[in-house]
Design an enzyme around this catalytic site. Structure first.
Site, PDB file in Angstrom:
ATOM      1  N   ASP A  99       0.827  -1.237  -0.106  1.00 52.62           N
ATOM      2  CA  ASP A  99      -0.025  -0.144   0.092  1.00 52.62           C
ATOM      3  C   ASP A  99       0.907   1.247  -0.143  1.00 52.62           C
ATOM      4  OD1 ASP A  99      -2.596   1.324  -0.172  1.00 52.62           O
ATOM      5  OD2 ASP A  99      -2.854   1.312   1.894  1.00 52.62           O
ATOM      6  N   ASN A 119       1.364   3.178  -2.899  1.00 50.10           N
ATOM      7  CA  ASN A 119       1.960   3.630  -4.121  1.00 50.10           C
ATOM      8  C   ASN A 119       1.463   5.138  -4.697  1.00 50.10           C
ATOM      9  OD1 ASN A 119       3.184   1.172  -4.196  1.00 50.10           O
ATOM     10  ND2 ASN A 119       1.796   0.288  -5.844  1.00 50.10           N
ATOM     11  N   GLY A 120       0.180   5.224  -4.674  1.00 50.36           N
ATOM     12  CA  GLY A 120      -0.505   6.469  -4.876  1.00 50.36           C
ATOM     13  C   GLY A 120       0.135   7.813  -4.299  1.00 50.36           C
ATOM     14  N   ARG A 121       0.101   7.574  -2.846  1.00 53.30           N
ATOM     15  CA  ARG A 121       0.911   8.665  -2.052  1.00 53.30           C
ATOM     16  C   ARG A 121       2.268   8.818  -2.366  1.00 53.30           C
ATOM     17  NH1 ARG A 121      -1.540   6.195   3.352  1.00 53.30           N
ATOM     18  NH2 ARG A 121      -2.009   4.629   1.786  1.00 53.30           N
ATOM     19  N   TRP A 122       3.058   7.868  -2.587  1.00 51.01           N
ATOM     20  CA  TRP A 122       4.365   8.115  -2.796  1.00 51.01           C
ATOM     21  C   TRP A 122       4.611   8.754  -3.928  1.00 51.01           C
ATOM     22  CZ3 TRP A 122       7.319   6.882  -7.204  1.00 51.01           C
ATOM     23  CH2 TRP A 122       8.728   6.703  -6.857  1.00 51.01           C
ATOM     24  N   ASN A 155     -10.789  -2.900  -5.889  1.00 45.96           N
ATOM     25  CA  ASN A 155     -10.039  -1.828  -6.431  1.00 45.96           C
ATOM     26  C   ASN A 155     -10.535  -1.330  -7.917  1.00 45.96           C
ATOM     27  OD1 ASN A 155      -6.532  -3.016  -5.208  1.00 45.96           O
ATOM     28  ND2 ASN A 155      -8.147  -1.087  -4.518  1.00 45.96           N
TER      29      ASN A 155
HETATM   30  C1  IPE Z   1      -5.756  -2.772  -0.297  1.00 46.26           C
HETATM   31  O1  IPE Z   1      -5.170  -1.594  -0.575  1.00 46.26           O
HETATM   32  C2  IPE Z   1      -5.468  -3.549  -1.749  1.00 46.26           C
HETATM   33  C3  IPE Z   1      -4.078  -3.736  -2.117  1.00 46.26           C
HETATM   34  C4  IPE Z   1      -3.046  -2.987  -1.490  1.00 46.26           C
HETATM   35  C5  IPE Z   1      -3.815  -4.278  -3.482  1.00 46.26           C
HETATM   36  P1  IPE Z   1      -6.171  -0.288  -0.551  1.00 46.26           P
HETATM   37  O2  IPE Z   1      -5.583   0.885  -0.578  1.00 46.26           O
HETATM   38  O3  IPE Z   1      -7.221  -0.758  -2.087  1.00 46.26           O
HETATM   39  O4  IPE Z   1      -6.920  -0.463   0.699  1.00 46.26           O
HETATM   40  P2  IPE Z   1      -8.013   0.717   1.113  1.00 46.26           P
HETATM   41  O5  IPE Z   1      -9.114   1.180   0.376  1.00 46.26           O
HETATM   42  O6  IPE Z   1      -7.165   1.972   1.597  1.00 46.26           O
HETATM   43  O7  IPE Z   1      -8.775   0.045   2.644  1.00 46.26           O
HETATM   44  C1  IPE Z   2      -1.334   0.227  -3.365  1.00 44.17           C
HETATM   45  O1  IPE Z   2      -1.056   1.561  -3.442  1.00 44.17           O
HETATM   46  C2  IPE Z   2      -1.604  -0.352  -4.756  1.00 44.17           C
HETATM   47  C3  IPE Z   2      -2.832  -0.885  -5.060  1.00 44.17           C
HETATM   48  C4  IPE Z   2      -3.864  -0.886  -4.358  1.00 44.17           C
HETATM   49  C5  IPE Z   2      -3.103  -1.416  -6.575  1.00 44.17           C
HETATM   50  P1  IPE Z   2      -2.368   2.488  -3.433  1.00 44.17           P
HETATM   51  O2  IPE Z   2      -2.796   2.785  -5.011  1.00 44.17           O
HETATM   52  O3  IPE Z   2      -3.639   2.005  -2.731  1.00 44.17           O
HETATM   53  O4  IPE Z   2      -1.790   3.875  -2.864  1.00 44.17           O
HETATM   54  P2  IPE Z   2      -2.530   4.841  -1.936  1.00 44.17           P
HETATM   55  O5  IPE Z   2      -3.015   4.249  -0.644  1.00 44.17           O
HETATM   56  O6  IPE Z   2      -3.461   5.577  -2.442  1.00 44.17           O
HETATM   57  O7  IPE Z   2      -1.391   5.718  -1.573  1.00 44.17           O
HETATM   58 MG    MG Z   3      -4.168   2.357  -0.823  1.00 44.65          MG
END
Ligand code: IPE
Ligand code: IPE
Ligand code: MG
Length: 240
Positions: free
Chosen positions: A16, A18-21, A64
Site C-alpha cells: 500500500d 503507491n499513490g501517495r508515494w 480496486n
Molecule cells: C488494499 O489497499 C489492496 C491492495 C494493496 C492491493 P487499498 O488501498 O485498496 O485499501 P483501502 O481502500 O485503503 O482499505
Molecule cells: C497500493 O497502492 C496498490 C494498489 C492498491 C493497486 P495505492 O494505490 O492504494 O496507494 P494509496 O493508498 O492511494 O497511496
Molecule cells: Mg491504498
C-alpha cells in the site's frame, strides 16, 4: 533463526501507498504503481534469500475495480507487460495467482498463465500474488467448491475441519506468520482473512516503493521480538 533473526515461514504484504508515494513527488499515481512493481521485483528476491518459504502479496483487490478506468487500465497493463520479469530461472520459486478470474482481461489472464506455467515445477519457495482477490470471496468460493464436492459424494461432513477447509481456499495457502502493511494504514482491507488468524502484524509508515531490504530487516527484527502464543502461554505451545 537466521543470524539474529527468527525467520517466518509465510510473510504476507499488503502493498500500500503507491499513490501517495507518487503524490508526494508531484507525479501521476501510475508512476507510483510502476515504482511499486520495481520494488516488488527486488524485494521478493531478498525475502526468499532470507529463507522465507512463502510470500503472499496483495497486488489488486476485488474492490480496486472501484477506481478510475484510467488507473485500473494502467495497472492491468503493468501486470500484463511485466509479470514475466518475476520469473527467476536460477531460483526455485513457484509463482501462483490467487483471486477470481472473472473481470480480468484475456491479456492479463494470459500473462498470469505464462508465469504459472513457467514456474510450475519449482517447489522450494512459493510466491502467491493476490490479484482480483478478496478474503471473503476466497471463503465463499471455497464453500461453493466444498458443497459441490459434497453433492458429488467426494467428501463427507466428517472430513470438514479447519485444516481441510483451508486447503480449499485459493492455492491452499498456509497460515501467515508475519503480515505487513506499508503506508501506515492499520487495517486488513479484505486480505487473506482465514490465513491471518494468528499472524503477527506490522504496520510501517513508509510507502511501498520505499519498503526496501533495510525496511524488511526491521520487520524481521520486530517479528523476532514477538512472543507468539496461539492461545497458549508460550512461544512453542503450538507444537505441545
Ligand atoms: C488494499 O489497499 C489492496 C491492495 C494493496 C492491493 P487499498 O488501498 O485498496 O485499501 P483501502 O481502500 O485503503 O482499505
Ligand atoms: C497500493 O497502492 C496498490 C494498489 C492498491 C493497486 P495505492 O494505490 O492504494 O496507494 P494509496 O493508498 O492511494 O497511496
Ligand atoms: Mg491504498
Amino acid at each position: 533463526m537466521n543470524g539474529e533473526y527468527k525467520i517466518p515461514n509465510h510473510v504476507a504484504i499488503i502493498l500500500d501507498g503507491n499513490g501517495r508515494w507518487a503524490k508526494k513527488r508531484g507525479l501521476n499515481r501510475s508512476l507510483g504503481h510502476k515504482a511499486g512493481f520495481e520494488n516488488l521485483k527486488k524485494l521478493s528476491k531478498y525475502i526468499f534469500k532470507k529463507g522465507v518459504k512463502v510470500l503472499s502479496v496483495f497486488a489488486f483487490s476485488t474492490e480496486n475495480f472501484k477506481r478510475s478506468k484510467e488507473e485500473v487500465d494502467y495497472l492491468m497493463k503493468l501486470f500484463t507487460n511485466n509479470f514475466k520479469q518475476l520469473i527467476d530461472h536460477n531460483s526455485d520459486v513457484k509463482i501462483v495467482f490467487s483471486g477470481r478470474k472473472s473481470n480480468l482481461s484475456n491479456e492479463v489472464l494470459a500473462a498470469m498463465h505464462e508465469v504459472e506455467e513457467a514456474t510450475k515445477n519449482h517447489s522450494t519457495y512459493l510466491f502467491n500474488i493476490c490479484l482480483n482477490y478478496g478474503g471473503r470471496a476466497d471463503i465463499i468460493d471455497a464453500t461453493k467448491q466444498i458443497a459441490e464436492d459434497y453433492k458429488e459424494g467426494k467428501i463427507t461432513l466428517e472430513d470438514l475441519d479447519e485444516a481441510f477447509f483451508q486447503k480449499y481456499l485459493y492455492n491452499g495457502i498456509p497460515d501467515i506468520d508475519l503480515l505487513i502493511r506499508t503506508s501506515g494504514e492499520i487495517r486488513i482491507s479484505n486480505f487473506l482473512l482465514y490465513q491471518s488468524a494468528y499472524a503477527e502484524m506490522y504496520f510501517p509508515s513508509v510507502f511501498f516503493p520505499d519498503f526496501d531490504e533495510k525496511q524488511f530487516d526491521l520487520a524481521l527484527l520486530e517479528y523476532t521480538k514477538r512472543d507468539r502464543k496461539f492461545g497458549g502461554i508460550k512461544d512453542d505451545c503450538k507444537n505441545n
